[in-house]
Design a protein around this motif. Sequence first.
Motif, PDB file in Angstrom:
ATOM      1  N   VAL A  18       0.849  -1.060   0.028  1.00 24.19           N
ATOM      2  CA  VAL A  18       0.050   0.060   0.040  1.00 24.19           C
ATOM      3  C   VAL A  18       0.957   1.188   0.042  1.00 24.19           C
ATOM      4  CG1 VAL A  18      -2.045  -1.156   1.068  1.00 24.19           C
ATOM      5  CG2 VAL A  18      -0.098  -0.180   2.602  1.00 24.19           C
ATOM      6  N   VAL A  19       0.406   2.395  -0.151  1.00 23.95           N
ATOM      7  CA  VAL A  19       0.928   3.683  -0.580  1.00 23.95           C
ATOM      8  C   VAL A  19       1.137   4.450   0.993  1.00 23.95           C
ATOM      9  CG1 VAL A  19       1.208   5.935  -1.609  1.00 23.95           C
ATOM     10  CG2 VAL A  19       0.401   3.915  -2.996  1.00 23.95           C
ATOM     11  N   PRO A 148       4.598   4.801 -10.356  1.00 17.65           N
ATOM     12  CA  PRO A 148       5.938   4.548  -9.312  1.00 17.65           C
ATOM     13  C   PRO A 148       6.023   5.464  -8.419  1.00 17.65           C
ATOM     14  CG  PRO A 148       6.448   4.296 -11.605  1.00 17.65           C
ATOM     15  CD  PRO A 148       5.058   4.957 -11.703  1.00 17.65           C
ATOM     16  N   ASP A 149       6.583   4.921  -6.981  1.00 16.11           N
ATOM     17  CA  ASP A 149       6.657   5.753  -6.041  1.00 16.11           C
ATOM     18  C   ASP A 149       7.495   7.207  -6.351  1.00 16.11           C
ATOM     19  OD1 ASP A 149       4.967   4.523  -4.448  1.00 16.11           O
ATOM     20  OD2 ASP A 149       6.705   3.295  -3.337  1.00 16.11           O
ATOM     21  N   TYR A 150       7.216   8.195  -5.715  1.00 19.93           N
ATOM     22  CA  TYR A 150       8.266   9.410  -5.951  1.00 19.93           C
ATOM     23  C   TYR A 150       7.881   9.948  -4.706  1.00 19.93           C
ATOM     24  CZ  TYR A 150       3.504  11.322  -6.958  1.00 19.93           C
ATOM     25  OH  TYR A 150       2.213  11.632  -7.036  1.00 19.93           O
ATOM     26  N   ILE A 151       8.730  11.264  -4.290  1.00 19.49           N
ATOM     27  CA  ILE A 151       8.821  11.817  -3.155  1.00 19.49           C
ATOM     28  C   ILE A 151       7.544  12.687  -3.123  1.00 19.49           C
ATOM     29  CG2 ILE A 151       9.782  13.906  -2.075  1.00 19.49           C
ATOM     30  CD1 ILE A 151      12.521  12.831  -3.028  1.00 19.49           C
ATOM     31  N   GLY A 152       6.815  12.736  -2.065  1.00 17.04           N
ATOM     32  CA  GLY A 152       5.582  13.307  -1.980  1.00 17.04           C
ATOM     33  C   GLY A 152       4.347  12.782  -2.346  1.00 17.04           C
ATOM     34  N   LYS A 153       4.473  11.555  -2.679  1.00 16.36           N
ATOM     35  CA  LYS A 153       3.309  10.536  -3.279  1.00 16.36           C
ATOM     36  C   LYS A 153       2.279  10.171  -2.220  1.00 16.36           C
ATOM     37  CE  LYS A 153       1.881   6.259  -5.752  1.00 16.36           C
ATOM     38  NZ  LYS A 153       2.220   5.167  -6.430  1.00 16.36           N
TER      39      LYS A 153
END
Length: 295
Positions: A18-19, A148-153
Amino acid sequence: MKKKDKEIARLDHVVPAVVYQEQFHIVHHPEKYPVTDVPHRHNFYEILWFPKVQGTHFIDDASFEMTGNDLFMLSQGQVHYYQNVSNINGYMLIFKDAFWEEALQSIQNFKTSIFNHLLINVHLHLEDEAASDITDLLNNIIKEYHRPDYIGKAELMTSYLKILLIRISSFQQNVAMPSPLANRNDYVLLQRFIDLLETKFADNHEVTFYANELNISSRKLAEICRLYNNRNPKELIERRVLIGAKRQLQFDATLIKEIAASLGFSDQYQFSKFFKKNTGISPVDYRAQFAKIDI
């Protein structure tokens, strides 16, 4: 009677990754949305959106007919299941209680108005424009969720959830305030009453307690409840106590006399009398029904 917690679906059983701090998940099933006719509960909040559907959704002891453009808000612990469902296109967004700890106070205020155990406006049938808005918003959330995951997602996903809750709250108000006699201040008082009831129902069964906490008269509280819910505050208090009782009888091995004490009754006799008056059967017989279907 054994505890049934092992039968209860949990968030980490629904999705492997999960995010948002292992608290957030969203999925869209354009067809063959997974439904079950087995009563069950979850340890997370659910927003369910069905643009297309036919059938019946049962939540606690209430049933809701679904014909399409059906929006549901389920609180953690609520028992639900489906019957005679077909032609279903559905979205499921789930999140756990930690979200509220991170949310702004303005969003926290939605917790018991959007997700309440009294089932007040937890099912909305949306008109086409509102339905399109919800579908577009959920599709945007899904699109971002799968990037794809990134800073601030994580922060962005949380912001999307806040926007969704604000939109749902506005839909609820539109349903709740169609009358020319309705006004926002009284609606806010109803929300505060529901919030108080959610935290105080086990210890306080009297209307005067809640009226005093809201700094209004018992008569005023009764007027507000009837205007927005067609029930008086005593009925809402008793309903919340009854829901709490049913939950413990369904899922816990707690002795009935201990359930009675936990819900503010002087003894098991008073609790059994209250329960039978409201359900037509005794707590013992009610528990036996759920033992037979093994939920």
